[in-house]
Motif scaffolding. Sequence first.
Motif, mmCIF file in Angstrom:
data_model
loop_
_atom_site.group_PDB
_atom_site.id
_atom_site.type_symbol
_atom_site.label_atom_id
_atom_site.label_comp_id
_atom_site.label_asym_id
_atom_site.label_seq_id
_atom_site.Cartn_x
_atom_site.Cartn_y
_atom_site.Cartn_z
ATOM 1 N N ASP A 283 0.839 -1.205 0.000
ATOM 2 C CA ASP A 283 0.000 0.000 0.000
ATOM 3 C C ASP A 283 0.872 1.252 0.000
ATOM 4 O OD1 ASP A 283 0.037 1.192 3.012
ATOM 5 O OD2 ASP A 283 0.229 -0.999 3.048
ATOM 6 N N GLY A 284 0.248 2.384 -0.276
ATOM 7 C CA GLY A 284 0.973 3.642 -0.439
ATOM 8 C C GLY A 284 1.647 4.161 0.811
ATOM 9 N N LEU A 285 0.972 4.112 1.925
ATOM 10 C CA LEU A 285 1.536 4.632 3.172
ATOM 11 C C LEU A 285 2.785 3.846 3.577
ATOM 12 C CD1 LEU A 285 1.169 6.800 5.274
ATOM 13 C CD2 LEU A 285 -0.293 5.261 6.561
ATOM 14 N N SER A 286 2.687 2.524 3.485
ATOM 15 C CA SER A 286 3.857 1.685 3.796
ATOM 16 C C SER A 286 4.998 1.973 2.826
ATOM 17 C CB SER A 286 3.497 0.204 3.705
ATOM 18 O OG SER A 286 2.469 -0.115 4.608
ATOM 19 N N ALA A 287 4.640 2.257 1.580
ATOM 20 C CA ALA A 287 5.655 2.560 0.570
ATOM 21 C C ALA A 287 6.443 3.804 0.951
ATOM 22 C CB ALA A 287 4.991 2.755 -0.792
ATOM 23 N N ILE A 288 5.748 4.850 1.354
ATOM 24 C CA ILE A 288 6.441 6.090 1.726
ATOM 25 C C ILE A 288 7.344 5.864 2.931
ATOM 26 C CG2 ILE A 288 6.085 8.407 2.669
ATOM 27 C CD1 ILE A 288 3.904 8.782 0.670
ATOM 28 N N LYS A 289 6.847 5.134 3.918
ATOM 29 C CA LYS A 289 7.668 4.833 5.106
ATOM 30 C C LYS A 289 8.927 4.056 4.711
ATOM 31 C CE LYS A 289 3.869 4.766 8.435
ATOM 32 N NZ LYS A 289 3.028 3.917 9.290
ATOM 33 N N LEU A 290 8.750 3.070 3.822
ATOM 34 C CA LEU A 290 9.898 2.270 3.371
ATOM 35 C C LEU A 290 10.917 3.122 2.617
ATOM 36 C CD1 LEU A 290 8.675 -1.167 1.958
ATOM 37 C CD2 LEU A 290 10.413 -0.777 3.686
ATOM 38 N N VAL A 291 10.436 3.967 1.713
ATOM 39 C CA VAL A 291 11.343 4.797 0.926
ATOM 40 C C VAL A 291 12.136 5.725 1.832
ATOM 41 C CG1 VAL A 291 11.457 6.644 -0.791
ATOM 42 C CG2 VAL A 291 10.023 4.657 -1.213
ATOM 43 N N ALA B 67 0.494 1.712 -10.066
ATOM 44 C CA ALA B 67 -0.225 2.991 -10.099
ATOM 45 C C ALA B 67 -1.529 2.934 -9.305
ATOM 46 C CB ALA B 67 -0.511 3.381 -11.548
ATOM 47 N N ALA B 68 -2.180 1.776 -9.274
ATOM 48 C CA ALA B 68 -3.481 1.653 -8.607
ATOM 49 C C ALA B 68 -3.356 0.792 -7.354
ATOM 50 C CB ALA B 68 -4.497 1.052 -9.563
ATOM 51 N N LEU B 69 -2.913 1.393 -6.268
ATOM 52 C CA LEU B 69 -2.783 0.661 -5.004
ATOM 53 C C LEU B 69 -4.072 0.774 -4.204
ATOM 54 C CD1 LEU B 69 0.775 1.790 -3.842
ATOM 55 C CD2 LEU B 69 0.118 -0.469 -4.648
ATOM 56 N N PRO B 70 -4.372 -0.242 -3.389
ATOM 57 C CA PRO B 70 -5.549 -0.140 -2.522
ATOM 58 C C PRO B 70 -5.280 0.831 -1.364
ATOM 59 C CG PRO B 70 -4.345 -2.163 -2.060
ATOM 60 C CD PRO B 70 -3.681 -1.515 -3.249
ATOM 61 N N GLY B 71 -6.316 1.313 -0.763
ATOM 62 C CA GLY B 71 -6.153 2.213 0.378
ATOM 63 C C GLY B 71 -6.320 3.657 -0.038
ATOM 64 N N GLY B 72 -5.954 4.552 0.848
ATOM 65 C CA GLY B 72 -6.178 5.969 0.637
ATOM 66 C C GLY B 72 -5.199 6.644 -0.305
ATOM 67 N N MET B 73 -4.059 6.021 -0.579
ATOM 68 C CA MET B 73 -3.040 6.671 -1.397
ATOM 69 C C MET B 73 -2.628 5.741 -2.529
ATOM 70 S SD MET B 73 0.600 8.191 -0.076
ATOM 71 C CE MET B 73 -0.171 9.193 1.173
ATOM 72 N N ASP B 74 -2.860 6.182 -3.780
ATOM 73 C CA ASP B 74 -2.476 5.316 -4.898
ATOM 74 C C ASP B 74 -0.993 5.501 -5.238
ATOM 75 O OD1 ASP B 74 -2.099 7.462 -6.685
ATOM 76 O OD2 ASP B 74 -4.073 7.244 -7.595
#
Length: 194
Positions: A36-44, A56-63
């Motif tokens: 998901d997007g939030l986890s992606a930002i934390k990981l980056v 491009a189309a992730l589930p959750g609030g942030m694509d």
Amino acid sequence: MGENRVILVDADSVWRKNVKSMLTKYGHWVVGEAGDGLSAIKLVRSREPDLLIIDAALPGGMDGLQVAKIVHEDKLAPVIATSSSDQHGILEKAKEARVFALLIKPVGEASLLPAVELALANYQEITALEQKIKDLQETLETRKIVERAKGILMETQGLTEAEAFKRMQRQSMNKRVNIRLVAEAVIMAHSLNI
């Protein structure tokens, strides 16, 4: 080629496994995976990868494209986006998010590896150009400050332009500081005396 740190973000763990296998085959290291997007930002932010490959189309609030835009704005890494289909407007959205490539699934080695190499090379070139621009702006600003300080010395001390510059240059060498600091000190001292 190879030895770059990559983060994979896709809700499909089988897709991540397949892409990871392609990347590791060519010497890249997958240093994180998310769905998901939030986890992606934390990981980056925590792993500081050389590249982010994201759906491009992730589930959750942030694509994925919202994540890509944040990663681009914060200058964290280049981004390659993937999409299940050539959805209407996805290319325009990818351009707005400033992704380096858009790959349509299924993604194979023939399309993935050139996209990875180009994204990394182009990102390095852009980063180098941005640094060059920053250095040039700094040089120009220093030159303006030195010119202003020379003008003050010429006016207040009755020096020629060359003498004013030599005096600041000598002070810079004696104090072992950048000439810009000397020029700023001249300007500040002058402003206090007015």
